[in-house]
Design a protein around this motif. Structure first.
Motif, PDB file in Angstrom:
ATOM      1  N   ALA A   1       0.877  -1.396   0.018  1.00 56.79           N
ATOM      2  CA  ALA A   1      -0.041   0.043   0.096  1.00 56.79           C
ATOM      3  C   ALA A   1       0.761   1.291   0.090  1.00 56.79           C
ATOM      4  O   ALA A   1       1.985   1.314   0.303  1.00 56.79           O
ATOM      5  CB  ALA A   1      -0.908  -0.206   1.201  1.00 56.79           C
ATOM      6  N   GLY A   2       0.209   2.236  -0.558  1.00 53.02           N
ATOM      7  CA  GLY A   2       0.745   3.459  -0.380  1.00 53.02           C
ATOM      8  C   GLY A   2       0.857   4.027   1.111  1.00 53.02           C
ATOM      9  O   GLY A   2       0.133   3.662   1.630  1.00 53.02           O
ATOM     10  N   ARG A   3       1.434   4.961   1.448  1.00 54.91           N
ATOM     11  CA  ARG A   3       1.699   5.443   2.837  1.00 54.91           C
ATOM     12  C   ARG A   3       0.238   6.210   3.195  1.00 54.91           C
ATOM     13  O   ARG A   3      -0.040   6.549   4.436  1.00 54.91           O
ATOM     14  CB  ARG A   3       2.786   6.426   3.166  1.00 54.91           C
ATOM     15  N   ARG A   4      -0.490   6.707   2.308  1.00 57.68           N
ATOM     16  CA  ARG A   4      -1.713   7.493   2.859  1.00 57.68           C
ATOM     17  C   ARG A   4      -2.746   6.535   2.611  1.00 57.68           C
ATOM     18  O   ARG A   4      -3.914   7.010   2.659  1.00 57.68           O
ATOM     19  CB  ARG A   4      -1.749   8.528   1.594  1.00 57.68           C
ATOM     20  N   MET A   5      -2.860   5.264   2.613  1.00 56.22           N
ATOM     21  CA  MET A   5      -3.990   4.445   2.373  1.00 56.22           C
ATOM     22  C   MET A   5      -4.415   4.025   3.651  1.00 56.22           C
ATOM     23  O   MET A   5      -3.622   3.803   4.694  1.00 56.22           O
ATOM     24  CB  MET A   5      -3.562   2.923   1.864  1.00 56.22           C
ATOM     25  N   SER A   6      -5.811   4.241   4.079  1.00 56.33           N
ATOM     26  CA  SER A   6      -6.388   4.447   5.082  1.00 56.33           C
ATOM     27  C   SER A   6      -6.581   2.935   6.090  1.00 56.33           C
ATOM     28  O   SER A   6      -6.356   2.624   7.147  1.00 56.33           O
ATOM     29  CB  SER A   6      -7.633   4.965   5.303  1.00 56.33           C
ATOM     30  N   TRP A   7      -6.366   1.930   5.105  1.00 50.61           N
ATOM     31  CA  TRP A   7      -6.668   0.493   5.483  1.00 50.61           C
ATOM     32  C   TRP A   7      -5.297   0.211   6.437  1.00 50.61           C
ATOM     33  O   TRP A   7      -5.219  -0.589   7.215  1.00 50.61           O
ATOM     34  CB  TRP A   7      -6.951  -0.380   4.618  1.00 50.61           C
ATOM     35  N   VAL A   8      -4.407   0.565   5.813  1.00 49.87           N
ATOM     36  CA  VAL A   8      -2.971   0.352   6.599  1.00 49.87           C
ATOM     37  C   VAL A   8      -2.912   0.725   8.275  1.00 49.87           C
ATOM     38  O   VAL A   8      -2.436  -0.192   8.890  1.00 49.87           O
ATOM     39  CB  VAL A   8      -1.851   1.376   5.934  1.00 49.87           C
ATOM     40  N   LYS A   9      -3.705   1.644   8.607  1.00 45.97           N
ATOM     41  CA  LYS A   9      -3.695   2.130  10.042  1.00 45.97           C
ATOM     42  C   LYS A   9      -4.616   1.015  10.728  1.00 45.97           C
ATOM     43  O   LYS A   9      -4.130   0.474  11.750  1.00 45.97           O
ATOM     44  CB  LYS A   9      -4.389   3.432  10.149  1.00 45.97           C
ATOM     45  N   ASN A  10      -5.597   0.490  10.053  1.00 41.68           N
ATOM     46  CA  ASN A  10      -6.384  -0.786  10.656  1.00 41.68           C
ATOM     47  C   ASN A  10      -5.277  -1.807  10.687  1.00 41.68           C
ATOM     48  O   ASN A  10      -5.531  -2.665  11.832  1.00 41.68           O
ATOM     49  CB  ASN A  10      -7.751  -0.997   9.851  1.00 41.68           C
ATOM     50  N   VAL A  11      -4.844  -2.281   9.865  1.00 40.61           N
ATOM     51  CA  VAL A  11      -3.958  -3.416   9.745  1.00 40.61           C
ATOM     52  C   VAL A  11      -2.868  -3.404  10.767  1.00 40.61           C
ATOM     53  O   VAL A  11      -2.601  -4.285  11.676  1.00 40.61           O
ATOM     54  CB  VAL A  11      -3.177  -3.761   8.330  1.00 40.61           C
ATOM     55  N   ARG A  12      -2.300  -2.160  10.789  1.00 41.21           N
ATOM     56  CA  ARG A  12      -1.397  -2.064  11.980  1.00 41.21           C
ATOM     57  C   ARG A  12      -1.874  -2.227  13.296  1.00 41.21           C
ATOM     58  O   ARG A  12      -1.582  -2.764  14.298  1.00 41.21           O
ATOM     59  CB  ARG A  12      -0.540  -0.691  11.829  1.00 41.21           C
ATOM     60  N   ALA A  13      -3.092  -1.601  13.711  1.00 45.20           N
ATOM     61  CA  ALA A  13      -3.772  -1.766  14.742  1.00 45.20           C
ATOM     62  C   ALA A  13      -4.227  -3.181  15.199  1.00 45.20           C
ATOM     63  O   ALA A  13      -4.136  -3.370  16.284  1.00 45.20           O
ATOM     64  CB  ALA A  13      -4.922  -0.670  14.794  1.00 45.20           C
ATOM     65  N   ALA A  14      -4.893  -3.869  14.289  1.00 47.24           N
ATOM     66  CA  ALA A  14      -5.321  -5.000  14.371  1.00 47.24           C
ATOM     67  C   ALA A  14      -4.361  -6.303  14.491  1.00 47.24           C
ATOM     68  O   ALA A  14      -4.484  -7.288  15.341  1.00 47.24           O
ATOM     69  CB  ALA A  14      -6.521  -5.332  13.359  1.00 47.24           C
ATOM     70  N   GLY A  15      -3.483  -6.091  13.849  1.00 51.01           N
ATOM     71  CA  GLY A  15      -2.337  -7.098  13.574  1.00 51.01           C
ATOM     72  C   GLY A  15      -2.785  -8.618  12.923  1.00 51.01           C
ATOM     73  O   GLY A  15      -2.058  -9.267  12.387  1.00 51.01           O
ATOM     74  N   ALA A  16      -4.152  -8.685  12.516  1.00 49.68           N
ATOM     75  CA  ALA A  16      -4.742  -9.944  12.295  1.00 49.68           C
ATOM     76  C   ALA A  16      -6.048  -9.594  11.642  1.00 49.68           C
ATOM     77  O   ALA A  16      -6.541  -8.581  11.783  1.00 49.68           O
ATOM     78  CB  ALA A  16      -4.716 -10.907  13.138  1.00 49.68           C
ATOM     79  N   GLY A  17      -6.367 -10.234  10.432  1.00 48.53           N
ATOM     80  CA  GLY A  17      -7.585 -10.244   9.640  1.00 48.53           C
ATOM     81  C   GLY A  17      -7.632 -11.421   8.864  1.00 48.53           C
ATOM     82  O   GLY A  17      -7.344 -12.618   9.177  1.00 48.53           O
ATOM     83  N   SER A  18      -8.438 -11.086   7.620  1.00 43.58           N
ATOM     84  CA  SER A  18      -8.816 -12.128   6.756  1.00 43.58           C
ATOM     85  C   SER A  18      -8.521 -11.757   5.398  1.00 43.58           C
ATOM     86  O   SER A  18      -8.635 -10.512   5.054  1.00 43.58           O
ATOM     87  CB  SER A  18     -10.126 -12.799   6.955  1.00 43.58           C
ATOM     88  N   ILE A  19      -8.263 -12.689   4.547  1.00 40.93           N
ATOM     89  CA  ILE A  19      -8.033 -12.546   2.950  1.00 40.93           C
ATOM     90  C   ILE A  19      -9.182 -13.423   2.427  1.00 40.93           C
ATOM     91  O   ILE A  19      -9.298 -14.622   2.689  1.00 40.93           O
ATOM     92  CB  ILE A  19      -6.764 -13.189   2.444  1.00 40.93           C
ATOM     93  N   GLN A  20     -10.028 -12.681   1.626  1.00 42.79           N
ATOM     94  CA  GLN A  20     -11.290 -13.519   1.010  1.00 42.79           C
ATOM     95  C   GLN A  20     -11.036 -13.383  -0.430  1.00 42.79           C
ATOM     96  O   GLN A  20     -10.491 -12.553  -1.135  1.00 42.79           O
ATOM     97  CB  GLN A  20     -12.599 -12.828   1.173  1.00 42.79           C
ATOM     98  N   ARG A  21     -11.287 -14.659  -1.087  1.00 40.76           N
ATOM     99  CA  ARG A  21     -11.334 -14.689  -2.698  1.00 40.76           C
ATOM    100  C   ARG A  21     -12.611 -15.600  -2.919  1.00 40.76           C
ATOM    101  O   ARG A  21     -12.593 -16.851  -2.411  1.00 40.76           O
ATOM    102  CB  ARG A  21      -9.905 -15.478  -3.062  1.00 40.76           C
ATOM    103  N   GLY A  22     -13.562 -15.126  -3.350  1.00 39.34           N
ATOM    104  CA  GLY A  22     -14.620 -15.618  -3.561  1.00 39.34           C
ATOM    105  C   GLY A  22     -15.471 -16.064  -2.309  1.00 39.34           C
ATOM    106  O   GLY A  22     -15.362 -15.086  -1.568  1.00 39.34           O
TER     107      GLY A  22
END
Length: 137
Positions: free
Chosen positions: A46-67
């Motif tokens: 991601a670029g440094r201004r992408m808002s989802w980056v802050k969420n990823v840093r805060a959460a540390g975990a999540g999911s990846i979905q494909r279909g």
């Protein structure tokens, strides 16, 4: 539209959906991403201004979905000196997204693979590690 199709189980194009809890609301936040494969590991960039980056840093975990497939993952942020090869791999693996990525990475409209690698200090790169219930060895 892409999120709607993915939620209906239709996987289109290279993007996956990154789902991470919002850092304030805790609500799941879906974002289309392209996954980069390099040396057996998978990454999102991601670029440094992408808002989802802050969420990823805060959460540390999540999911990846494909279909309809949902994979729980842990996010490990790479150090600036580790990002260049991943960004270079992005350039090679996602030719259809180069122009948009070049803008996001602040690399210039006719950016080369080398220009992407040199954008490393201006980008965020996260390795995706499978989240399992197994204890670490």
């Amino acid at each position: 539209m892409m999120l709607l199709l993915h939620n209906a189980g239709v996987a289109i194009g290279p993007p996956h959906i990154l789902i991470v809890p919002g850092r304030t609301s805790g609500e799941p936040r879906p974002t289309p991403v392209s996954i980069v494969s390099l040396d057996g590991d998978r990454y999102v960039v991601a670029g440094r201004r992408m808002s989802w980056v802050k969420n990823v840093r805060a959460a540390g975990a999540g999911s990846i979905q494909r279909g309809r497939r949902l994979e729980p993952v842990r996010f490990t942020e790479m150090e600036p000196h580790e990002r260049g090869p991943v960004l270079r791999a992005y350039w090679h693996q996602h030719s259809q997204g180069r122009k948009i990525a070049a803008q996001i990475f602040e690399a210039g409209p006719d950016a080369s693979a080398d220009d992407f690698a040199e954008a490393a200090p201006r980008c965020a790169v996260f390795r995706l590690d499978p989240l399992t219930d197994e204890p670490a060895a």
